[in-house]
Scaffold this motif. Structure first.
Motif, short mmCIF file in Angstrom:
data_model
loop_
_atom_site.label_atom_id
_atom_site.label_comp_id
_atom_site.label_asym_id
_atom_site.label_seq_id
_atom_site.Cartn_x
_atom_site.Cartn_y
_atom_site.Cartn_z
N GLU A 108 0.81 -1.22 0.00
CA GLU A 108 0.00 0.00 0.00
C GLU A 108 0.85 1.27 0.00
OE1 GLU A 108 -0.40 -2.45 2.13
OE2 GLU A 108 -2.39 -3.32 1.72
N SER A 109 2.09 1.18 0.49
CA SER A 109 2.91 2.38 0.64
C SER A 109 4.04 2.48 -0.39
CB SER A 109 3.51 2.43 2.05
OG SER A 109 4.36 1.31 2.27
N ILE A 110 4.04 1.62 -1.40
CA ILE A 110 5.13 1.62 -2.39
C ILE A 110 5.26 2.99 -3.06
CG2 ILE A 110 5.93 0.64 -4.57
CD1 ILE A 110 6.19 -1.26 -2.17
N LEU A 111 4.17 3.52 -3.54
CA LEU A 111 4.21 4.80 -4.25
C LEU A 111 4.57 5.94 -3.30
CD1 LEU A 111 3.74 5.77 -7.14
CD2 LEU A 111 1.38 6.31 -6.49
N ALA A 112 4.01 5.94 -2.11
CA ALA A 112 4.32 6.99 -1.14
C ALA A 112 5.80 7.01 -0.81
CB ALA A 112 3.50 6.78 0.13
#
Length: 210
Positions: A108-112
């Motif tokens: 869920e946090s890859i892009l962030a």
């Protein structure tokens, strides 16, 4: 950061789980406006249709795929389209980005995590209407969500759907700084447009952008 400059980035997501509401047009317009005000701006296309590049008269490119899957440096992939404005283009290979992220830990946090390493003042994420892992990634990365919505009979339902998704993401530990609703395709001569605009004002009050 002792002895160094603290860089604060703000990330906007343009999101609605219904298509054809003017997300890309809004994203391009806002990003261009911020860039004109001397803010170093990045516009990221998260939609496999690749309409961000098309909006600037460019060919679609596998920028997002090269960045996330091939792990190429962002500076080698971005396309500078105007002073202070870079884009990270997309194309049909973005579908493979989704499959790649699905197999990763803490997906869920890859892009962030990747965006926070860049040196932009502001980032705009042009989201696809489909509710998939890349859509969730974009919301997790964003500080503020702008929800463009057409003024038709399904408008309020579309806004409520994205707000429900944001609520679920909040429950997983992400904290949005806020959201705004942007009515699009406004036509004063059409009774339905005026009626739905009034309905959105009643439902969401000062969250609606004038």
């Amino acid at each position: 950061m002792p002895g160094g400059e603290i860089h604060i980035m703000f990330i906007f997501a343009l999101a609605n789980q219904k298509g054809g509401v003017g997300k890309t047009t809004t994203a391009v317009t806002l990003a261009s406006g911020f860039a004109k005000n001397q803010l170093k701006t990045l516009l990221v296309d998260l939609d496999p249709q690749g309409h961000v590049a098309f909006s600037f008269g460019l060919d679609k490119q596998a920028g997002l795929y090269r960045w996330v899957v091939m792990e190429e440096s962002l500076k080698n992939i971005i396309v500078t389209v105007r002073d202070n404005l870079d884009i990270l283009p997309s194309d049909k290979l973005t579908e493979k980005v989704k499959r790649h992220i699905t197999l990763m830990d803490f997906r869920e946090s890859i892009l962030a995590d990747q965006l926070r390493k860049s040196k932009y003042d502001v980032v705009f994420l042009d989201m696809a209407p489909s509710l998939d892992v890349l859509h969730i990634n974009g919301l997790f990365a964003s500080d503020w969500v702008i929800i463009p919505t057409r003024l038709d009979a399904m408008a309020v339902d579309g806004v409520k759907e994205i707000l429900l998704t944001m609520g679920e993401i909040n429950q997983q530990g992400h904290s949005f700084k806020g959201y705004s609703i942007l009515p699009t395709f406004f036509d004063r001569t059409t009774r339905e447009t005026v009626t739905q605009f009034q309905e959105i004002i009643r439902a969401f009050g000062d969250r609606v952008l004038p």
